[in-house]
Design a protein around this motif. Structure first.
Motif, short mmCIF file in Angstrom:
data_model
loop_
_atom_site.label_atom_id
_atom_site.label_comp_id
_atom_site.label_asym_id
_atom_site.label_seq_id
_atom_site.Cartn_x
_atom_site.Cartn_y
_atom_site.Cartn_z
N THR A 2 0.80 -1.23 0.00
CA THR A 2 0.00 0.00 0.00
C THR A 2 0.83 1.27 0.00
N HIS A 3 2.12 1.16 0.32
CA HIS A 3 2.97 2.35 0.42
C HIS A 3 4.27 2.12 -0.35
N HIS A 4 4.93 3.22 -0.65
CA HIS A 4 6.18 3.07 -1.40
C HIS A 4 7.34 3.76 -0.72
N ARG A 5 7.19 4.08 0.56
CA ARG A 5 8.25 4.85 1.21
C ARG A 5 8.16 4.67 2.71
N LEU A 6 9.28 4.90 3.39
CA LEU A 6 9.31 4.87 4.84
C LEU A 6 9.82 6.20 5.35
N GLU A 7 9.23 6.65 6.46
CA GLU A 7 9.73 7.87 7.11
C GLU A 7 10.09 7.55 8.54
N VAL A 8 11.06 8.28 9.05
CA VAL A 8 11.46 8.06 10.43
C VAL A 8 10.45 8.76 11.34
N GLY A 9 9.84 8.00 12.21
CA GLY A 9 8.82 8.53 13.11
C GLY A 9 9.42 9.08 14.38
N PRO A 10 8.57 9.43 15.34
CA PRO A 10 8.99 10.10 16.58
C PRO A 10 10.06 9.33 17.35
N GLU A 11 9.90 8.03 17.52
CA GLU A 11 10.85 7.29 18.35
C GLU A 11 11.88 6.54 17.52
N GLY A 12 12.15 7.07 16.36
CA GLY A 12 13.12 6.42 15.49
C GLY A 12 12.54 5.24 14.73
N LYS A 13 11.26 5.00 14.92
CA LYS A 13 10.60 3.91 14.20
C LYS A 13 10.34 4.34 12.76
N LEU A 14 10.39 3.35 11.88
CA LEU A 14 10.08 3.63 10.49
C LEU A 14 8.57 3.47 10.26
N ILE A 15 8.00 4.47 9.63
CA ILE A 15 6.56 4.46 9.40
C ILE A 15 6.29 4.54 7.91
N PRO A 16 5.42 3.65 7.39
CA PRO A 16 5.11 3.71 5.97
C PRO A 16 4.50 5.05 5.61
N SER A 17 4.91 5.57 4.48
CA SER A 17 4.29 6.81 4.00
C SER A 17 4.24 6.72 2.49
N GLY A 18 3.73 7.74 1.88
CA GLY A 18 3.60 7.71 0.43
C GLY A 18 2.64 6.65 -0.02
N PRO A 19 1.37 6.74 0.36
CA PRO A 19 0.39 5.73 -0.05
C PRO A 19 0.27 5.65 -1.57
N LEU A 20 0.09 4.46 -2.07
CA LEU A 20 -0.06 4.26 -3.51
C LEU A 20 -1.47 4.62 -3.94
N ASN A 21 -1.59 5.17 -5.14
CA ASN A 21 -2.92 5.46 -5.67
C ASN A 21 -3.76 4.19 -5.73
N GLU A 22 -3.15 3.16 -6.28
CA GLU A 22 -3.83 1.88 -6.31
C GLU A 22 -2.95 0.85 -5.64
N PRO A 23 -3.47 0.18 -4.62
CA PRO A 23 -2.65 -0.84 -3.94
C PRO A 23 -2.22 -1.92 -4.93
N LEU A 24 -1.09 -2.54 -4.63
CA LEU A 24 -0.58 -3.63 -5.45
C LEU A 24 -0.67 -4.92 -4.65
N ILE A 25 -0.94 -6.01 -5.32
CA ILE A 25 -0.83 -7.28 -4.61
C ILE A 25 0.44 -7.97 -5.09
N VAL A 26 1.02 -8.74 -4.19
CA VAL A 26 2.14 -9.58 -4.57
C VAL A 26 1.54 -10.81 -5.24
N ARG A 27 2.03 -11.14 -6.43
CA ARG A 27 1.38 -12.19 -7.23
C ARG A 27 1.20 -13.49 -6.44
N PRO A 28 -0.03 -13.98 -6.42
CA PRO A 28 -0.27 -15.33 -5.92
C PRO A 28 -0.19 -16.31 -7.09
N THR A 29 -0.29 -15.77 -8.29
CA THR A 29 -0.19 -16.46 -9.56
C THR A 29 -0.33 -15.34 -10.58
N SER A 30 0.01 -15.59 -11.84
CA SER A 30 0.18 -14.44 -12.74
C SER A 30 -0.78 -14.37 -13.91
N GLU A 31 -1.86 -15.13 -13.87
CA GLU A 31 -2.79 -15.13 -15.00
C GLU A 31 -3.19 -13.71 -15.42
#
Length: 402
Positions: free
Chosen positions: A97-126
């Motif tokens: 759902t995201h294409h980037r990570l940002e450093v959050g308050p406690e040094g944790k990495l937080i996903p950012s840059g939401p994708l316009n359309e989510p991608l699925i990891v192929r379960p098969t490629s038909e």
RNA sequence: CGGAGUGUAGCUUAGCUUGGUAGAGCGCCUGGUUUGGGACCAGGAGGUCGUAGGUUCAAAUCCUAUCACUCCGACCA
């Protein structure tokens, strides 16, 4: 330890699932990853996969197919195009759902840059291959398309077992498109025969072929053919499938062409695959209470030479003789390929080394020690009969027994 | 997502009920003796006891929360 007669505890009879885990550990094939459901395939296990890939790849090419590669990520909307397909795979899809990570308050990495359309990891490629075929096919002259890809896929399994069911697994998926149903059905049947032949000739698995019932059919397929292998807990394992997809996916993806009457028509497609489950099937079919048992054609090493060097003196001579034998054996051929011979020079007692290779399922173990040098003989242990010393045999040895 | 359980060294784990300096086996390192069916002896390295908080003079142990994982059910190449 002295009383134990078998290398693997528990035995197959005592606890088959646990035995299965233990032979994988004992043979050093793979281990569970820190990510649930994923596995680390170690060199001996991956070597086995390579020995499966090579002949299969050759057989695919002999039947007119070419390899290509399609993307890991599939637009979410593609999955929605074929109703049955959605139902079949939606429950086990990894979603990006995201294409980037940002450093959050406690040094944790937080996903950012939401994708316009989510991608699925192929379960098969038909779907994503179908989209490509839709671009490539204009006319009946563009057909058939006969393509295979070697890839990893992800199906978010809740109940993983090494090689048999993992969240990520390696496989090949063939995808073909044809101008009429008969040709596509013939393709589906042809590839099932390829799988059957491979299973019998290379994996020594006497598989049964058949057709799946409606409930077990691949989501979106018209017909699903399969090879089923019998394993030692008296169950059948689905080891490979070949699907006739009719026009279901070509309609979903818009694979349309001008037929011989210059009328628009949807293509008839197939898909077929085998995965790393073949390895699990092989293990469950052939393994014994001393470890895995490998058919020579897929063993990463077919012969292991173990130098036996009880005394410092004479060690160099024994090693030299082993090297010489290895070189000789490598000049012999099996299946039109040089014998795969490994020399085990690890600094470890000979008995322990022997057991290591028994557990790894190497077809032949050859031991050479000072007494053999004097007598011009070698000891040969056959992997499938893991115990008991065999009589020395005179050199030169032949490879006929393989 | 339902039911049960477990988190202690690289791995397998003991200890927890009844709080008192962190134990073992395997593996690893060193030295020696060994080696033709999984070696032995001696020495050694390796631990925030999942995490956070609480109770207490004192917590691996008791309490609370949280996270993770495993097993059993429904799905699957």
């Amino acid at each position: 330890m002295a009383n134990e007669t078998t290398a693997i505890q528990p035995s197959r009879e005592q606890d088959f699932p646990e035995w299965y885990q233990q032979i994988i550990t004992a043979a050093d094939l793979a281990e569970n990853s820190e990510v649930r459901g994923c596995m680390v395939i170690k060199p001996w296990g991956y070597g086995l996969w390579e020995r499966i890939q090579q002949p299969l790849d050759r057989m695919f090419k002999e039947t007119g197919h070419e390899n290509a590669y399609f993307p890991l990520f599939i637009p979410l909307s593609y999955l929605e195009k074929e109703a049955a397909h959605v139902e079949g795979f939606a429950k086990e899809c990894a979603v990006v759902t995201h294409h980037r990570l940002e450093v959050g308050p406690e040094g944790k990495l937080i996903p950012s840059g939401p994708l316009n359309e989510p991608l699925i990891v192929r379960p098969t490629s038909e779907t994503i291959i179908g989209a490509a075929y839709a671009r490539w096919v204009q006319s009946y002259r563009d057909l058939p398309i006969l393509i295979n890809q070697w890839a990893n896929v992800v199906r978010w399994e809740m109940r993983p077992r090494l090689f048999l069911r993992t969240a990520e697994f390696l496989w090949q998926e063939g995808h073909t498109a044809h101008e009429n149903a008969a040709e596509a059905v013939a393709e589906t049947e042809k590839m099932l025969e390829v799988y059957e032949r491979f299973a019998r000739e290379y994996l020594a698995l006497p598989v049964l072929t058949g057709e799946k019932s409606e409930s077990e059919r691949f989501p979106g397929a018209v017909r699903t053919l399969c090879i089923e292998a019998m394993v030692q807990d008296r169950k059948a394992v689905q080891a490979g499938t070949s699907h006739y997809l009719g026009q279901n996916f070509s309609k979903a993806s818009g694979i349309q062409f001008a037929n011989r009457n210059n009328q628009p028509e949807y293509a008839y497609t197939t898909s077929w695959g085998v995965s790393t489950r073949l390895i699990g099937t092989l293990l469950m079919a052939h393994g014994d209470d001393n470890g895995i048992v490998l058919p020579p054609k897929v063993a990463p090493s077919q012969i292991v030479i173990i130098p036996v060097t009880p005394k410092e003196e004479g060690r160099a001579a024994v090693l030299e003789a082993c090297e010489k034998l290895a070189t000789e054996l490598r000049q012999l051929q099996l299946d039109g390929e040089p014998l795969r011979v490994r020399l085990d020079t690890r600094d470890k007692p000979g008995g322990a080394k022997g057991w290591d290779w028994i557990k790894k399922g190497v077809p032949l173990r050859v031991e050479i020690g000072p007494r053999d040098l004097a007598a011009g003989t070698v000891f040969v242990g056959v992997g499938i009969r893991a115990s008991r010393r065999r009589p020395p045999i005179p050199r030169p040895i032949s490879c006929n027994r393989l």
